[in-house]
Write an enzyme that holds these catalytic residues in place. Structure first.
Site, PDB file in Angstrom:
ATOM      1  N   GLN A  86       1.092  -0.826   0.418  1.00  0.00           N
ATOM      2  CA  GLN A  86      -0.107  -0.325   0.148  1.00  0.00           C
ATOM      3  C   GLN A  86       0.967   1.277   0.112  1.00  0.00           C
ATOM      4  O   GLN A  86       0.034   2.072   0.321  1.00  0.00           O
ATOM      5  CB  GLN A  86      -1.625  -0.101   1.337  1.00  0.00           C
ATOM      6  CG  GLN A  86      -2.159  -0.298   1.004  1.00  0.00           C
ATOM      7  CD  GLN A  86      -3.068  -0.545  -0.345  1.00  0.00           C
ATOM      8  OE1 GLN A  86      -2.964   0.879  -0.797  1.00  0.00           O
ATOM      9  NE2 GLN A  86      -3.478  -0.921  -0.916  1.00  0.00           N
ATOM     10  N   SER A  87       1.758   1.217  -0.691  1.00  0.00           N
ATOM     11  CA  SER A  87       3.097   2.090  -0.192  1.00  0.00           C
ATOM     12  C   SER A  87       2.494   3.884  -1.324  1.00  0.00           C
ATOM     13  O   SER A  87       2.329   3.884  -2.382  1.00  0.00           O
ATOM     14  CB  SER A  87       3.855   1.677  -1.572  1.00  0.00           C
ATOM     15  OG  SER A  87       5.323   2.758  -1.701  1.00  0.00           O
TER      16      SER A  87
END
Ligand SMILES: *Cc1c(COP(=O)(O)O)cnc(C)c1O
Length: 328
Positions: free
Chosen positions: A69-70
């Site tokens: 989920q960067s």
């Protein structure tokens, strides 16, 4: 340092009167969630410098890494697309492609990034997977540029020294003299830039970082390292010692990305008082930290606080509604 001009700057500096009434101190939001590219966030400022460096070095492919989920990954792909570069992402956390594909990861794929998934559990360690992707790009005749973890090189730090100058000008225009600047801390590059900015531009506030992953001890070693690196490239006269660094690590919770009750309460409070959406990984925990510091008296009710909103909202859609809404 070379720099692209892609972010929508200056980002707004807004009063938060209803949140201020609820908590006590006068609070303003510096809206770096509104930097304008790929749904925005603090990584846009950093990547203006890093992509300029990549282009200067003749790169045609950006390699970025992070959790699946960067925010950095999502913004790197969007900005690379905008300057005609390809992107390869190396994302860690779970084995294989996470399902359902939501939030930042969905956007990465929508933007056309090639993604390599790495099982980095239980430690945050990419092993040689980034080097392998780099070698593969070279083998195909491409020219890769590896974005450092968190985009926290001297370039990323420089971006937040520039952001300090921008903030200072807005504070003069609004005639506000804050006592505190509060920011979430992941890799620590943003905090380092803000601290170097405060020290070298003689700003009158204290910069406090709320860690969302690392321990205070780790950051007290790492931040001076980042600062020395940027300081020597930019020939800064003031570098921080350990005692100049204010970071709190009591708001991390069980782990990076694990939603804490304080975080989900902070997200709901800010949404319902100001209509401003925080994120569950960084700005929500940073706001939980600000609330904790007010309750414990570290920040007084007659003081003024600037809260840096660093973005990250797409990750909201990767969490359970029950967790975000509490017992409602
Ligand atoms: C990366 C990130 C941060 C932390 O920035 P660092 O420079 O890594 O400390 C804070 N907020 C959001 C939304 C981020 O994506």
């Amino acid at each position: 340092m070379p720099r692209l001009n892609l972010a929508k700057l200056p980002t707004p500096l807004d009063e938060a009167p209803r949140l201020s009434a609820a908590l006590g101190p006068r609070i303003l939001f510096k809206r770096d969630d509104l930097t304008g590219v790929g749904l925005g966030g603090n990584k846009v400022r950093k990547l203006e410098f890093l992509i300029a460096r990549a282009l200067q070095e003749g790169a045609d492919t950006l390699i970025a890494s992070g959790g699946f989920q960067s925010n950095l990954a999502r913004i790197a792909v969007a900005m690379a697309n905008g300057v005609g570069m390809r992107t390869e992402l190396v994302l860690g956390g779970v084995p294989g492609e996470p399902r359902p594909m939501v939030g930042n990861l969905l956007l990465d794929r929508l933007l056309g990034a090639k993604v390599t998934y790495v099982d980095t559990e239980p430690r945050w360690d990419f092993g040689d997977s980034i080097e392998r992707v780099e070698a593969e790009v070279r083998r195909r005749g491409g020219h890769p540029y590896v974005v450092p973890l968190g985009a926290s090189s001297a370039e990323g730090v420089a971006a937040y020294i520039c952001a300090t100058a921008e903030l200072q000008q807005q504070l003069v225009e609004l005639n506000v003299e804050p006592h505190h600047l509060i920011v979430g801390v992941g890799s620590g590059g943003t905090y380092t830039g803000l601290l170097l900015g405060q020290m070298n531009l003689q700003a009158g506030y204290r910069v406090t970082g709320i860690s969302v992953s690392r321990t205070r001890e780790y950051l007290l070693d790492k931040i001076p390292e980042f600062a020395r690196e940027a300081g020597s490239e930019l020939q800064l006269s003031h570098l921080p010692r350990r005692q100049d660094i204010f970071v709190q690590d009591e708001y991390v919770g069980p782990s990076y990305g694990a939603l804490t009750q304080g975080c989900s309460e902070a997200i709901r409070l800010v949404a319902r008082t100001e209509g401003v959406i925080l994120d569950p990984v960084y700005s929500g925990k940073a706001m939980a930290g600000l609330i904790g510091m007010i309750r414990s008296g570290l920040i007084r009710r007659d003081e003024t606080v600037v809260f840096l909103h660093t973005g990250g909202q797409p990750a909201l859609f990767a969490y359970e509604s029950e967790q975000l809404l509490g017992r409602e």
